[in-house]
Design a protein around this motif. Sequence first.
Motif, mmCIF file in Angstrom:
data_model
loop_
_atom_site.group_PDB
_atom_site.id
_atom_site.type_symbol
_atom_site.label_atom_id
_atom_site.label_comp_id
_atom_site.label_asym_id
_atom_site.label_seq_id
_atom_site.Cartn_x
_atom_site.Cartn_y
_atom_site.Cartn_z
ATOM 1 N N ARG A 3 41.084 -20.989 1.830
ATOM 2 C CA ARG A 3 39.695 -20.599 1.595
ATOM 3 C C ARG A 3 39.264 -19.547 2.623
ATOM 4 O O ARG A 3 39.497 -19.728 3.819
ATOM 5 C CB ARG A 3 38.782 -21.815 1.687
ATOM 6 C CG ARG A 3 38.994 -22.797 0.543
ATOM 7 C CD ARG A 3 38.191 -24.074 0.693
ATOM 8 N NE ARG A 3 36.824 -23.906 1.177
ATOM 9 C CZ ARG A 3 35.772 -23.577 0.401
ATOM 10 N NH1 ARG A 3 35.938 -23.397 -0.885
ATOM 11 N NH2 ARG A 3 34.570 -23.466 0.933
ATOM 12 N N VAL A 6 33.863 -14.445 3.383
ATOM 13 C CA VAL A 6 33.618 -13.017 3.605
ATOM 14 C C VAL A 6 32.152 -12.860 4.000
ATOM 15 O O VAL A 6 31.258 -13.241 3.250
ATOM 16 C CB VAL A 6 33.925 -12.191 2.338
ATOM 17 C CG1 VAL A 6 33.506 -10.737 2.527
ATOM 18 C CG2 VAL A 6 35.403 -12.292 1.989
ATOM 19 N N ARG A 14 31.788 -6.793 -0.435
ATOM 20 C CA ARG A 14 32.113 -8.194 -0.728
ATOM 21 C C ARG A 14 32.866 -8.318 -2.041
ATOM 22 O O ARG A 14 33.833 -9.084 -2.139
ATOM 23 C CB ARG A 14 30.833 -9.054 -0.761
ATOM 24 C CG ARG A 14 30.202 -9.269 0.595
ATOM 25 C CD ARG A 14 29.149 -10.368 0.590
ATOM 26 N NE ARG A 14 28.243 -10.342 -0.527
ATOM 27 C CZ ARG A 14 27.105 -9.659 -0.587
ATOM 28 N NH1 ARG A 14 26.727 -8.904 0.426
ATOM 29 N NH2 ARG A 14 26.336 -9.725 -1.665
ATOM 30 N N TYR A 17 36.507 -7.121 -1.429
ATOM 31 C CA TYR A 17 37.284 -8.116 -0.693
ATOM 32 C C TYR A 17 37.583 -9.326 -1.579
ATOM 33 O O TYR A 17 38.684 -9.862 -1.557
ATOM 34 C CB TYR A 17 36.551 -8.577 0.563
ATOM 35 C CG TYR A 17 36.404 -7.535 1.652
ATOM 36 C CD1 TYR A 17 37.114 -6.337 1.629
ATOM 37 C CD2 TYR A 17 35.544 -7.743 2.717
ATOM 38 C CE1 TYR A 17 36.967 -5.393 2.624
ATOM 39 C CE2 TYR A 17 35.397 -6.805 3.725
ATOM 40 C CZ TYR A 17 36.110 -5.627 3.669
ATOM 41 O OH TYR A 17 35.966 -4.698 4.663
ATOM 42 N N ARG A 18 36.587 -9.764 -2.349
ATOM 43 C CA ARG A 18 36.784 -10.902 -3.256
ATOM 44 C C ARG A 18 37.904 -10.604 -4.247
ATOM 45 O O ARG A 18 38.800 -11.423 -4.447
ATOM 46 C CB ARG A 18 35.484 -11.239 -4.002
ATOM 47 C CG ARG A 18 35.687 -12.350 -5.048
ATOM 48 C CD ARG A 18 34.427 -12.655 -5.832
ATOM 49 N NE ARG A 18 33.448 -13.372 -5.063
ATOM 50 C CZ ARG A 18 33.467 -14.694 -4.864
ATOM 51 N NH1 ARG A 18 34.423 -15.437 -5.377
ATOM 52 N NH2 ARG A 18 32.528 -15.278 -4.153
ATOM 53 N N ASP A 19 37.866 -9.428 -4.855
ATOM 54 C CA ASP A 19 38.884 -9.053 -5.843
ATOM 55 C C ASP A 19 40.275 -9.055 -5.217
ATOM 56 O O ASP A 19 41.212 -9.636 -5.765
ATOM 57 C CB ASP A 19 38.553 -7.675 -6.427
ATOM 58 C CG ASP A 19 39.524 -7.260 -7.507
ATOM 59 O OD1 ASP A 19 39.740 -8.045 -8.461
ATOM 60 O OD2 ASP A 19 40.086 -6.146 -7.411
ATOM 61 N N GLU A 22 41.177 -12.835 -3.995
ATOM 62 C CA GLU A 22 41.439 -13.748 -5.116
ATOM 63 C C GLU A 22 42.733 -13.372 -5.826
ATOM 64 O O GLU A 22 43.496 -14.251 -6.239
ATOM 65 C CB GLU A 22 40.254 -13.770 -6.090
ATOM 66 C CG GLU A 22 39.073 -14.552 -5.532
ATOM 67 C CD GLU A 22 37.881 -14.620 -6.477
ATOM 68 O OE1 GLU A 22 37.814 -13.840 -7.449
ATOM 69 O OE2 GLU A 22 37.001 -15.472 -6.231
ATOM 70 N N THR A 27 40.747 -18.604 -2.369
ATOM 71 C CA THR A 27 39.416 -18.951 -2.855
ATOM 72 C C THR A 27 38.436 -18.271 -1.915
ATOM 73 O O THR A 27 38.581 -18.373 -0.691
ATOM 74 C CB THR A 27 39.201 -20.475 -2.824
ATOM 75 O OG1 THR A 27 40.165 -21.077 -3.680
ATOM 76 C CG2 THR A 27 37.799 -20.840 -3.286
ATOM 77 N N VAL A 28 37.447 -17.571 -2.457
ATOM 78 C CA VAL A 28 36.542 -16.757 -1.642
ATOM 79 C C VAL A 28 35.093 -17.216 -1.788
ATOM 80 O O VAL A 28 34.619 -17.411 -2.900
ATOM 81 C CB VAL A 28 36.656 -15.261 -2.026
ATOM 82 C CG1 VAL A 28 35.689 -14.415 -1.203
ATOM 83 C CG2 VAL A 28 38.087 -14.769 -1.849
ATOM 84 N N GLU A 29 34.438 -17.366 -0.655
ATOM 85 C CA GLU A 29 32.988 -17.580 -0.586
ATOM 86 C C GLU A 29 32.406 -16.364 0.115
ATOM 87 O O GLU A 29 33.096 -15.702 0.896
ATOM 88 C CB GLU A 29 32.658 -18.838 0.227
ATOM 89 C CG GLU A 29 32.988 -20.125 -0.462
ATOM 90 C CD GLU A 29 32.000 -20.462 -1.581
ATOM 91 O OE1 GLU A 29 30.808 -20.133 -1.467
ATOM 92 O OE2 GLU A 29 32.451 -21.055 -2.568
ATOM 93 N N GLU A 30 31.124 -16.088 -0.118
ATOM 94 C CA GLU A 30 30.486 -14.918 0.473
ATOM 95 C C GLU A 30 29.217 -15.286 1.214
ATOM 96 O O GLU A 30 28.551 -16.264 0.880
ATOM 97 C CB GLU A 30 30.116 -13.910 -0.628
ATOM 98 C CG GLU A 30 31.278 -13.392 -1.418
ATOM 99 C CD GLU A 30 30.837 -12.456 -2.543
ATOM 100 O OE1 GLU A 30 29.666 -11.995 -2.542
ATOM 101 O OE2 GLU A 30 31.662 -12.186 -3.425
#
Length: 123
Positions: A3, A6, A14, A17-19, A22, A27-30
């Motif tokens: 996990r 960002v 964001r 970075y998520r793209d 993932e 798993t990404v949280e912002e």
Amino acid sequence: MARVLVVDDATTVRMYYRDVLESAGFTVEEAVNGFEGLEKAIAQSFDLLVVDVNMPKMDGYAFLRQGRALPELRAVPALMISTESAPQDRVRAYAAGANLYLVKPVQPQTLAEAARVMAGAAS
């Protein structure tokens, strides 16, 4: 699955970075600033923090300094990414608690590989 949190005030950054993360299996949280990031980092468990420097309310340096003072965040690896490229910016980042400092723009492969290594995720 590792996990990642960002912390960056720019929506497009964001999303980028998520793209990338993932796609690399994270798993990404912002969070939109250091204050929100600190709240999320304390409330949840993360394997890596990806942090911008220049943000409103609480910048990345303050986020890392405050996070490193907390037992639950002291050992979480932190990757600081910024447009700031002077040598003293790196020094400030490491002094605040960053484990790695990269200068924007960061290539997708560089970001994914750094995240894998820092989070202890298999390639």
